[in-house]
Design a protein around this motif. Sequence first.
Motif, short mmCIF file in Angstrom:
data_model
loop_
_atom_site.label_atom_id
_atom_site.label_comp_id
_atom_site.label_asym_id
_atom_site.label_seq_id
_atom_site.Cartn_x
_atom_site.Cartn_y
_atom_site.Cartn_z
N VAL A 125 -27.86 -23.85 -27.24
CA VAL A 125 -27.49 -25.04 -27.14
C VAL A 125 -27.65 -25.88 -28.26
O VAL A 125 -26.58 -26.85 -28.66
CB VAL A 125 -28.22 -25.89 -25.78
CG1 VAL A 125 -28.01 -27.34 -26.00
CG2 VAL A 125 -27.98 -25.11 -24.56
N MET A 126 -28.54 -25.73 -29.19
CA MET A 126 -28.89 -26.51 -30.11
C MET A 126 -27.66 -26.06 -31.22
O MET A 126 -27.53 -26.70 -32.06
CB MET A 126 -30.47 -26.45 -30.99
CG MET A 126 -31.39 -27.04 -29.94
SD MET A 126 -33.11 -27.15 -30.66
CE MET A 126 -33.56 -25.56 -30.22
N GLN A 127 -27.68 -24.76 -31.31
CA GLN A 127 -26.68 -24.24 -32.22
C GLN A 127 -25.25 -24.94 -31.92
O GLN A 127 -24.45 -25.42 -32.98
CB GLN A 127 -26.26 -22.95 -32.25
CG GLN A 127 -27.64 -22.28 -32.99
CD GLN A 127 -27.55 -20.67 -32.82
OE1 GLN A 127 -27.09 -20.11 -31.75
NE2 GLN A 127 -28.05 -19.75 -33.74
N GLN A 128 -24.83 -25.33 -30.74
CA GLN A 128 -23.54 -25.75 -30.44
C GLN A 128 -23.67 -27.01 -30.84
O GLN A 128 -22.75 -27.61 -31.13
CB GLN A 128 -23.52 -25.68 -28.87
CG GLN A 128 -22.11 -25.94 -28.51
CD GLN A 128 -20.79 -25.28 -29.12
OE1 GLN A 128 -21.07 -23.89 -29.41
NE2 GLN A 128 -19.74 -25.62 -29.03
N ILE A 129 -24.82 -27.95 -30.47
CA ILE A 129 -24.87 -29.28 -31.05
C ILE A 129 -24.57 -29.48 -32.51
O ILE A 129 -24.04 -30.27 -32.94
CB ILE A 129 -26.13 -29.82 -30.47
CG1 ILE A 129 -26.12 -30.01 -28.93
CG2 ILE A 129 -26.58 -31.32 -30.98
CD1 ILE A 129 -27.39 -30.28 -28.11
N ALA A 130 -25.38 -28.58 -33.12
CA ALA A 130 -25.29 -28.53 -34.57
C ALA A 130 -23.79 -28.50 -35.12
O ALA A 130 -23.14 -28.90 -35.90
CB ALA A 130 -26.09 -27.61 -35.26
N ALA A 131 -22.93 -27.48 -34.31
CA ALA A 131 -21.53 -27.03 -34.80
C ALA A 131 -20.82 -28.38 -34.24
O ALA A 131 -19.97 -28.71 -35.27
CB ALA A 131 -20.99 -25.92 -33.99
N ILE A 132 -21.04 -29.20 -33.28
CA ILE A 132 -20.42 -30.07 -32.86
C ILE A 132 -20.60 -31.23 -33.97
O ILE A 132 -19.72 -32.10 -34.52
CB ILE A 132 -20.79 -30.79 -31.56
CG1 ILE A 132 -20.23 -29.77 -30.46
CG2 ILE A 132 -20.29 -31.99 -31.30
CD1 ILE A 132 -20.74 -30.05 -29.09
N ARG A 133 -21.72 -31.55 -34.30
CA ARG A 133 -22.27 -32.55 -35.38
C ARG A 133 -21.45 -32.23 -36.52
O ARG A 133 -20.90 -32.91 -37.29
CB ARG A 133 -23.51 -32.38 -35.48
CG ARG A 133 -23.88 -33.67 -36.72
CD ARG A 133 -25.25 -33.56 -37.07
NE ARG A 133 -25.78 -32.49 -37.42
CZ ARG A 133 -27.10 -31.94 -37.72
NH1 ARG A 133 -28.11 -32.93 -37.11
NH2 ARG A 133 -27.38 -30.85 -37.86
N GLY A 134 -21.41 -30.83 -36.91
CA GLY A 134 -20.69 -30.64 -38.35
C GLY A 134 -19.12 -30.73 -38.20
O GLY A 134 -18.44 -31.23 -38.99
N ALA A 135 -18.56 -30.50 -36.95
CA ALA A 135 -16.91 -30.78 -36.72
C ALA A 135 -17.07 -32.26 -36.80
O ALA A 135 -15.91 -32.45 -37.46
CB ALA A 135 -16.71 -30.26 -35.32
N VAL A 136 -17.85 -33.23 -36.21
CA VAL A 136 -17.43 -34.52 -36.17
C VAL A 136 -17.40 -34.92 -37.68
O VAL A 136 -16.84 -36.00 -38.33
CB VAL A 136 -18.41 -35.31 -35.23
CG1 VAL A 136 -18.36 -36.88 -35.47
CG2 VAL A 136 -18.40 -34.83 -33.77
N ASN A 137 -18.52 -34.79 -38.59
CA ASN A 137 -18.80 -34.89 -39.92
C ASN A 137 -17.53 -34.64 -40.75
O ASN A 137 -17.16 -35.40 -41.47
CB ASN A 137 -20.00 -34.39 -40.64
CG ASN A 137 -21.23 -35.08 -40.11
OD1 ASN A 137 -21.03 -35.99 -39.42
ND2 ASN A 137 -22.25 -34.35 -40.11
#
Length: 91
Positions: free
Chosen positions: A38-50
Amino acid sequence: MPHSPQEKKKVLGRVRRIRGQIEALERALEAGADCAPVMQQIAAIRGAVNGLMSEVMEAHIREEFGAPAPSEARRAERVREMTELVRSYLK
């Protein structure tokens, strides 16, 4: 905001991928997935938004500063607006 058809298509593609990542995160949370994935997915989303923000910001900078300002006052206003955008993004 990206205005050319090519830039717009690219940005919309990013938004759709982010939507897919968020939907996958929602499914994982509903299924009770372990914390690490779940945390990996959140980090991936944050990277995508950035990445999305970077692309839109770059287009905005090109649009705003690609041509000379009609006056010194307008140039100062454009710089102030861009500074505020960067500061709000970095918070």
